[in-house]
Design an enzyme around this catalytic site. Structure first.
Site, PDB file in Angstrom:
ATOM      1  N   ASP A  97       0.773  -1.253   0.000  1.00 12.24           N
ATOM      2  CA  ASP A  97       0.000   0.000   0.000  1.00 12.24           C
ATOM      3  C   ASP A  97       0.806   1.307   0.000  1.00 12.24           C
ATOM      4  O   ASP A  97       1.789   1.412   0.732  1.00 12.24           O
ATOM      5  CB  ASP A  97      -0.847   0.091   1.265  1.00 12.24           C
ATOM      6  CG  ASP A  97      -1.568  -1.180   1.607  1.00 12.24           C
ATOM      7  OD1 ASP A  97      -1.561  -2.101   0.798  1.00 12.24           O
ATOM      8  OD2 ASP A  97      -2.138  -1.231   2.714  1.00 12.24           O
TER       9      ASP A  97
HETATM   10  C1  FRU Z   1      -3.890  -3.645   2.720  1.00  5.32           C
HETATM   11  C2  FRU Z   1      -3.273  -4.077   4.013  1.00  5.32           C
HETATM   12  C3  FRU Z   1      -3.613  -3.098   5.119  1.00  5.32           C
HETATM   13  C4  FRU Z   1      -2.477  -3.268   6.093  1.00  5.32           C
HETATM   14  C5  FRU Z   1      -1.323  -3.519   5.170  1.00  5.32           C
HETATM   15  C6  FRU Z   1      -0.292  -4.449   5.723  1.00  5.32           C
HETATM   16  O1  FRU Z   1      -3.237  -4.102   1.598  1.00  5.32           O
HETATM   17  O2  FRU Z   1      -3.689  -5.383   4.340  1.00  5.32           O
HETATM   18  O3  FRU Z   1      -4.884  -3.293   5.686  1.00  5.32           O
HETATM   19  O4  FRU Z   1      -2.309  -2.126   6.882  1.00  5.32           O
HETATM   20  O5  FRU Z   1      -1.846  -4.058   3.985  1.00  5.32           O
HETATM   21  O6  FRU Z   1       0.831  -4.524   4.882  1.00  5.32           O
END
Ligand code: FRU
Length: 659
Positions: free
Chosen positions: A41
């Site tokens: 992300d």
């Molecule tokens: C989304 C997610 C978020 C989390 C992150 C962990 O892709 O699952 O909810 O904060 O990735 O890497």
């Protein structure tokens, strides 16, 4: 020990950002990627003193998810990026999960000094020694270059396992900070308010609403201008971990109003729930009389159909508790096959209820004619059975078999099937009442930049260009994953409802090379123009007559073909990538991804951004968007625009952003 770890992190992070040729096989050339290692992300996107900051979920130690920390890059034009050392590190059994950053202009937090506002990151602490996620702060007083974790972390802890991804903004009318954060597995969003970013009070909850098939993650909340008016509406962005229209993870949104406490849905914008259509016809198999004349092979299906809720919620209105074929006998690891008696195809459609694994050719139902598979369907990583159907008018009179196959031994290694019906009309599933930002497979965790100056006034975001179903398998090294291009957001009124528009940020035109435009050209002339540009990096604009269907074929040397189908008549835009480049690294990867498409004043406009391993298709000024990856051999992109006329055509080669 702590000192050693931190030194190790610094060394690792410097190594991770060491220079790369940025020219490896599949390496995106105008999209952001880390030099090496795993990224997911976008995080902490904030603008300050001429710099757009992009932090991101990053593994300093490898090319798969793990050790989540925040990587960091800055740009002064949203196009060219400079990598900076790791910003926030995993420490003391707490990973740094997704979150945001803001500039605390009023120094409400007291973290600022010398009259300069601090940059504050608000992120989720993910505990690795217990099932717990909480919200935390870190601050920087040197433009995000170095960070201090707040001594009194966490600032919110409700003792939940799935409570993550805070997005914070200053809400001027109520003079407070507002946070939107997910209660992921409850499919709820929670809003908090704070005077100083440290003390938070619950304001309200939102949801469940829209699509609730996957976990709720990475939300955002902001006002957007309504095209052609002085009005604006508030929008909630909500990324979901599964059940998006193209399969797997995706991004939905809600339009409404926000009063500083509660978000109220604008009901006319929310699609109405449509129940499933169940056709009248002959029921070929409903498994109520055990497997009957079906041949059973392997162990997975047991000796009799399953009934009721077996390993999960096998429910569909009208069929609760009935027997169904289920290959979870012995768990995911067992394999097996059911083969129907032979039958003659006499109707236009074969419909069935299906759920379970989504492994192409491995957890599926197939129609076989003369021993060859002529139609196939798979589950959607959801136990719940839902309708799918095959159109078979051209196969009438042929002798056929149906087989239900489970050859997958790991996660989602089972398939559920029921109610196979022969009819003239196909069954249609209940429509998921959700609005989707992007209908491709590779747009997730999208959130927007904070603190873009009022004089600019844009709301800009980008997404992670991958999908949790196969992100860790994509054939790229030494890095994994790219971000989409930054896109500017607005709303458009369509028949009394609001729809999200996404346009590539205007700064991207800076990397356009010398292009060419044609009016009323033939498809052939357009194809030749693309040939003359001789490049793999393209920015193309098209205006097409909406009374026709246009098929656009993309090809590269030894890589097969992909198709963009522009069908305003049938109301559909599609990207077909199953026969393009490498697809075998994950059974989830091949597929056809469809978006709704309408004619606007008799025309359809398209903007195509093509990089070495991705395409972003923006139709009708970004009203319908498809973002998809592909992994072809190197070489210039060739495009066949067919025999029709193209009202307006412009194509530009794009420059590489990494020098
Ligand atoms: C989304 C997610 C978020 C989390 C992150 C962990 O892709 O699952 O909810 O904060 O990735 O890497």
């Amino acid at each position: 020990m702590k000192y050693c770890l931190s030194l190790l992190f610094t060394v690792v992070s410097l190594l991770a950002q060491e220079s790369s040729s940025y020219n490896e096989l599949h390496r995106p050339q105008f999209h952001f990627t880390p030099a090496k290692n795993w990224m997911n992300d976008p995080n902490g996107m904030v603008y300050y003193e001429g710099e757009y900051h992009l932090f991101y979920q990053f593994n300093p130690f490898g090319n798969k998810w793990g050790h989540m920390s925040w990587g960091h890059a800055v740009s002064n034009d949203l196009v060219h990026w400079e990598h900076l050392p790791l910003a926030l590190e995993e420490e003391n059994n707490v990973m740094i999960f997704s979150g945001c950053a803001v500039i605390d202009w009023r120094n409400t937090s007291g973290f600022g000094n010398d009259g300069k506002p601090p940059m504050i990151a608000i992120y989720t602490g993910h505990h690795t020694d217990k099932k717990r996620q909480d919200q935390r702060l870190a601050y920087s007083t040197d433009k995000g270059r170095t960070w201090t974790k707040y001594a009194n972390n966490p600032v919110i802890d409700i003792e939940y396992a799935d409570f993550r991804d805070p997005k914070v903004f200053w809400h001027e009318p109520s003079s407070q900070w507002v946070m939107i954060v997910t209660l992921s597995s409850e499919k709820k969003l929670r809003l908090y308010g704070s005077p100083d970013l440290k003390d938070w009070t619950k304001l309200s909850d939102f949801g469940p609403h829209g699509s609730t098939k996957g976990v709720w993650e990475c939300p955002d909340l902001f006002p957007l201008p309504v095209e052609g008016t002085d009005a604006s509406k508030w929008v909630i962005i909500l990324n979901i971990g599964g059940g998006a229209p193209a399969g797997g993870s995706g991004c939905q949104y809600f339009v409404g109003d926000f009063d500083g406490k509660t978000f109220t849905l604008h009901e006319p914008s929310q699609p109405k729930h449509q129940p499933a259509f169940i056709p009248k016809g002959e029921v070929f198999a409903d498994f109520e009389n055990r497997f009957g004349a079906w041949k059973v092979e392997g162990e997975a299906f047991g000796t009799a159909p399953a009934t009721g809720a077996v390993n999960c919620q096998q429910t569909v209105a009208g069929f609760e508790g009935n027997a169904f074929a289920n290959s979870f006998h012995g768990g995911d690891k067992t394999i097996g096959k059911l083969t129907s008696p032979e039958f003659e195809i006499t109707r236009n459609a074969i419909s069935f209820l299906i759920g379970g694994g989504a492994h192409h050719t491995n957890t599926c139902i197939n129609l076989l004619v003369d021993g060859a598979v002529v139609r196939t369907a798979k589950g959607n990583e959801d136990e719940q059975l839902d309708w799918q159907s095959w159109a078979v008018p051209y196969l009438k009179g042929r002798k056929a078999h149906i087989e239900i196959l489970d050859r997958w031994t790991e996660g989602w290694g089972h398939i559920n099937v029921d109610q196979i019906i022969f009819s003239d009309k196909p069954a249609t599933p209940a429509m998921t009442p959700a609005l989707w930002a992007d209908y491709g497979r590779d747009f997730y965790a999208a959130v927007s930049w904070s603190d873009i100056p009022r004089t600019d006034g844009r709301r800009i975001w980008l997404g992670w260009m991958s999908n949790w179903q196969y992100a860790q398998e994509v054939p790229t090294s030494p890095w994994r994953s790219a971000m989409t291009v930054p896109r500017t957001l607005s709303l458009r009124q369509v028949d009394g409802a609001y729809r999200l528009l996404q346009k590539p940020a205007k700064e991207l035109t800076k990397i356009r090379g010398k292009g060419n435009a044609l009016e009323n050209s033939s498809g052939k002339a357009a194809s030749e123009l693309i040939g003359s540009l001789d490049t793999e990096l393209l920015d193309i604009e098209l205006t097409l007559d909406a009374t026709k269907v246009t098929e656009i074929y993309l090809s590269k040397p030894d890589s097969g073909t992909a198709m963009i189908k522009v069908d305003p008549v049938g109301g559909e835009l599609g990207f077909y990538r199953s026969q393009f480049g490498e697809t075998g690294f994950s059974s989830h990867f091949p597929g056809v991804h469809l978006a709704p498409l309408r004619a606007m004043d008799g025309k359809v406009t398209l903007r195509l951004l093509i990089d070495r391993s991705s395409i972003e298709i923006f139709a009708n000024e970004g009203e319908s968007v498809i973002t998809d990856l592909f992994f072809t051999k190197p070489g210039a992109m060739e495009i066949d625009f067919g025999d029709g006329t193209i009202d307006r055509f412009a194509a530009y080669p794009l420059e590489r952003i990494w020098k």
